[in-house]
Design an enzyme around this catalytic site. Structure first.
Site, PDB file in Angstrom:
ATOM      1  N   GLY A  68       0.795  -1.234   0.000  1.00  0.00           N
ATOM      2  CA  GLY A  68       0.000   0.000   0.000  1.00  0.00           C
ATOM      3  C   GLY A  68       0.823   1.278   0.000  1.00  0.00           C
ATOM      4  O   GLY A  68       0.277   2.375  -0.149  1.00  0.00           O
ATOM      5  N   LYS A  80      -6.216  10.783   7.064  1.00  0.00           N
ATOM      6  CA  LYS A  80      -7.660  11.024   6.969  1.00  0.00           C
ATOM      7  C   LYS A  80      -8.395  10.436   8.167  1.00  0.00           C
ATOM      8  O   LYS A  80      -9.422  10.962   8.607  1.00  0.00           O
ATOM      9  CB  LYS A  80      -8.227  10.476   5.658  1.00  0.00           C
ATOM     10  CG  LYS A  80      -8.304  11.520   4.567  1.00  0.00           C
ATOM     11  CD  LYS A  80      -6.998  11.794   3.873  1.00  0.00           C
ATOM     12  CE  LYS A  80      -6.315  13.074   4.163  1.00  0.00           C
ATOM     13  NZ  LYS A  80      -5.027  13.246   3.471  1.00  0.00           N
ATOM     14  N   THR A 169       8.624   3.669  -7.039  1.00  0.00           N
ATOM     15  CA  THR A 169       9.220   3.661  -5.695  1.00  0.00           C
ATOM     16  C   THR A 169       8.798   4.851  -4.841  1.00  0.00           C
ATOM     17  O   THR A 169       9.234   4.957  -3.685  1.00  0.00           O
ATOM     18  CB  THR A 169      10.763   3.625  -5.809  1.00  0.00           C
ATOM     19  OG1 THR A 169      11.167   4.617  -6.769  1.00  0.00           O
ATOM     20  CG2 THR A 169      11.252   2.261  -6.278  1.00  0.00           C
ATOM     21  N   GLY A 208       2.031  23.985   3.411  1.00  0.00           N
ATOM     22  CA  GLY A 208       1.465  23.240   2.287  1.00  0.00           C
ATOM     23  C   GLY A 208       0.411  22.268   2.782  1.00  0.00           C
ATOM     24  O   GLY A 208      -0.192  22.460   3.852  1.00  0.00           O
ATOM     25  N   LEU A 212      -0.955  21.837   6.785  1.00  0.00           N
ATOM     26  CA  LEU A 212      -2.294  22.321   7.128  1.00  0.00           C
ATOM     27  C   LEU A 212      -3.210  21.176   7.560  1.00  0.00           C
ATOM     28  O   LEU A 212      -4.030  21.331   8.459  1.00  0.00           O
ATOM     29  CB  LEU A 212      -2.888  23.106   5.960  1.00  0.00           C
ATOM     30  CG  LEU A 212      -2.123  24.422   5.716  1.00  0.00           C
ATOM     31  CD1 LEU A 212      -2.507  25.039   4.385  1.00  0.00           C
ATOM     32  CD2 LEU A 212      -2.364  25.416   6.850  1.00  0.00           C
ATOM     33  N   ALA A 347      -1.941  10.271  -4.842  1.00  0.00           N
ATOM     34  CA  ALA A 347      -2.195   8.838  -4.944  1.00  0.00           C
ATOM     35  C   ALA A 347      -3.003   8.492  -6.195  1.00  0.00           C
ATOM     36  O   ALA A 347      -2.702   7.516  -6.889  1.00  0.00           O
ATOM     37  CB  ALA A 347      -2.939   8.367  -3.697  1.00  0.00           C
ATOM     38  N   HIS A 471     -31.450  19.116  -5.668  1.00  0.00           N
ATOM     39  CA  HIS A 471     -31.643  20.150  -4.650  1.00  0.00           C
ATOM     40  C   HIS A 471     -32.131  19.498  -3.362  1.00  0.00           C
ATOM     41  O   HIS A 471     -32.973  18.608  -3.422  1.00  0.00           O
ATOM     42  CB  HIS A 471     -32.676  21.162  -5.135  1.00  0.00           C
ATOM     43  CG  HIS A 471     -33.046  22.178  -4.104  1.00  0.00           C
ATOM     44  ND1 HIS A 471     -32.231  23.242  -3.799  1.00  0.00           N
ATOM     45  CD2 HIS A 471     -34.115  22.268  -3.268  1.00  0.00           C
ATOM     46  CE1 HIS A 471     -32.788  23.958  -2.836  1.00  0.00           C
ATOM     47  NE2 HIS A 471     -33.941  23.389  -2.501  1.00  0.00           N
TER      48      HIS A 471
END
Ligand code: FAD
Ligand code: NAI
Length: 492
Positions: A68, A80, A169, A208, A212, A347, A471
């Site tokens: 991964g 995340k 890599t 960056g 952040l 990614a 909507h």
């Protein structure tokens, strides 16, 4: 491949692992592949799976314990997980729950449980890739790969050969001169995912994406966060108006943002780190004390230890492997994708290149449209973009029309009380074709998908404006921004 068409036994013999009598008994087929992919990040593992799906005998080399790459192990996914968890904490602690009639008692942080949640997400997804390798019959070669020639590599002392190699890599943290990362008090993004207590004061060097996002995590959990950014604005590469708005919103959230400032030294001693900073253009130095310093000034390609010279591959000035439109390096049979090549370090860019390169290797047509690669910063609100900024388009001499729509005029955002931000569409003034879409909004990362798809299909702003949007959704702001390109939004 040697003159007789054999790869493996020659390689084993050359590397000294087989004596000549062994050659007869060696299982040639085991070490010979149609494709060997080096690196099992989103670029490499996707390339390997697609190559195997297309009937190629495929191996993927990975030196990490789990598959991964950066993304699943120490990047996209764990960050995340912490962003999600810290957002829940902040919402419960200081958010709008009470205004919605949801009363909560005293909110407490269980950092250990938060980290356990992060690790569970990583374990599930990295294990999932291992399952997919087995399902698709991709051989995982465990260890560090280095080239021994144009068509051979060594992994943990064993030689392997292939008709084609894909170098995937990835990248690692760019170090900051004068500042040594110890992963305790001076950390990079990996250390910032693993802090075992909330720092009193975290200084982030580099305003960056990583600074952040991970700065947001620890600020939400209670840290004071100072961002030191070399340039005069945070988030380089983003649209100018978006950068200004982001700066304003992050400051409102409590970030102390010092732009046009550089760090010259970090001294670790006693309880604190002393950071020496000075104006980027030179001037009086100042000392900032911090409990933790996060270095996030960019990433650089991983090519060390690959012995690329043995394959005849040179690097460009940025240390990247240059490739052509079909991901070919200058050496026949060797391809490269993802962070190790030029372009955004994302990614999904790596993944799409992985699919395309595998399809090319299988004799099909594999294409990635590098003009339409979306990017998302997963702060609150999220910041997302695809295509050209207004500044880029103008610098290229294109006359543009711009449409903007504020989230405060979007009915769903107003109802949800998440009205920060806007949608901005940049279109070609002559053809109306959409050149770029830039969004700050709570769910900008989800909204940008439709913009990318519209641009992939060559949409005009009129196409978007006349597409029926459900909507009430945040996405209606994209429709209204498209209507604003020709000066006719309804709700402002
Ligand atoms: P990598 O994911 O870096 O994988 C390369 C793999 O190759 C590694 O596992 C490495 O161990 C292995 N390897 C290297 N050399 C060798 C060798 N010689 N032999 C064997 N194996 C080798 N991108 C997004 O799009 N969205 C996000 O939300 C996001 N969040 C991020 C958060 C953080 C904190 C970081 C650090 C990055 C984030 N990124 C994000 C960027 C994303 O992780 C990278 O763009 C992506 O992982 C690049 O994929 P890749 O396949 O090119 O390389
Ligand atoms: P970045 O390139 O996004 O930001 C680095 C920042 O550091 C820039 O603003 C730069 O001007 C500043 N800087 C450079 N040298 C400095 C110095 N000496 N002092 C002060 N500031 C300095 O790099 P970052 O945040 O490290 O991320 C690396 C890569 O990882 C990015 O290219 C990004 O694409 C990827 N990433 C993507 C994410 C996403 O898609 N959500 C999340 C995290 C990372």
């Amino acid at each position: 491949m040697d003159a007789t068409g054999c790869f493996g036994r020659v390689a084993l013999y050359v590397s000294g692992q087989l004596s000549s009598p062994d050659i007869e008994e060696a299982d040639v087929a085991d070490n010979d592949f149609d494709v060997i992919v080096i690196g099992a990040g989103p670029g490499g593992y996707v390339a390997a799976i697609r190559a195997a799906q297309l009937g190629l005998k495929t191996a993927c080399v990975e030196s990490r314990e789990t598959l991964g790459g950066t993304c699943l192990n120490v990047g996209c996914i764990p960050s995340k997980a912490l962003l999600h968890a810290s957002e829940l904490f902040e919402e419960a602690n200081h958010g709008t729950l009470a205004k919605w009639g949801v009363k909560v008692g005293k909110v407490e942080l269980d950092l250990e449980a938060m980290h356990a949640g992060r690790l569970e997400a990583v374990k599930g997804l990295t294990g999932g890739i291992e399952f997919l390798f087995k399902k698709n019959k991709v051989t995982w070669l465990k260890g560090h790969a280095k080239f021994t020639g144009k068509d051979s590599i060594d992994v943990a002392g064993t030689a392997y050969m292939a008709k084609n190699f894909v170098i995937a890599t990835g990248s690692s943290v760019t170090p900051l001169p004068g500042v040594t990362i110890d992963q305790k008090r001076i950390i990079d993004s990996t250390g910032a995912l693993e802090l075992d207590k909330v720092p009193g004061h975290m200084v982030v060097v580099g305003g960056g994406v990583i600074g952040l996002e991970l700065g947001s995590v620890w600020r939400r959990l209670g840290a004071k966060v100072t961002v030191v950014e070399f340039l005069d604005q945070i988030l380089p590469g983003m649209d100018g108006e978006v950068r200004k708005e982001a700066n304003k919103l992050f400051k409102k959230q409590g970030f102390d943002i010092r732009t046009s400032t550089k760090v010259t030294k970090a001294e670790a001693g006693g309880e604190n780190i002393k950071l020496i900073v000075e104006p980027a253009k030179g001037g009086d130095a100042e000392t900032i004390e911090a409990d933790v310093v996060l270095v996030s000034i960019g990433r650089r390609p991983n090519t060390e230890g690959l012995d690329l010279d043995k394959a005849g591959i040179a690097l460009n000035k940025q240390g990247q492997i240059e490739v052509d439109h079909d991901f070919r390096t200058g050496v026949a049979g060797i391809y490269a994708i993802g962070d190790v090549t030029p372009g955004p370090m994302l990614a999904h860019k790596a993944e799409d290149e992985g699919i395309a390169v595998a399809e090319i290797l299988a004799g099909q047509i594999g294409i990635v449209n590098h003009e339409v690669i979306p990017s998302v910063v997963y702060t609150y609100p999220e910041i997302a973009a695809v295509g050209k900024t207004e500044e880029e388009a103008k610098a290229e001499g294109v006359e543009v029309k711009v449409g903007k729509f504020p989230m405060i005029a979007n009915s769903r955002a107003k109802t949800n009380r998440d009205t920060d931000g806007f949608v901005k569409i940049v279109a070609d003034a002559r053809t109306d074709r959409v050149l770029g879409v830039h969004i700050i909004a709570s769910v900008a990362g989800t909204m940008i998908g439709q913009a990318a798809q519209a641009m992939e299909f060559g949409a005009t702003s009129e196409d978007i404006a006349y597409t029926c949007h459900a909507h009430p959704t945040h996405s209606e702001a994209i429709k209204e921004a498209a209507m604003a390109v020709n000066g006719k939004p309804i709700h402002i």
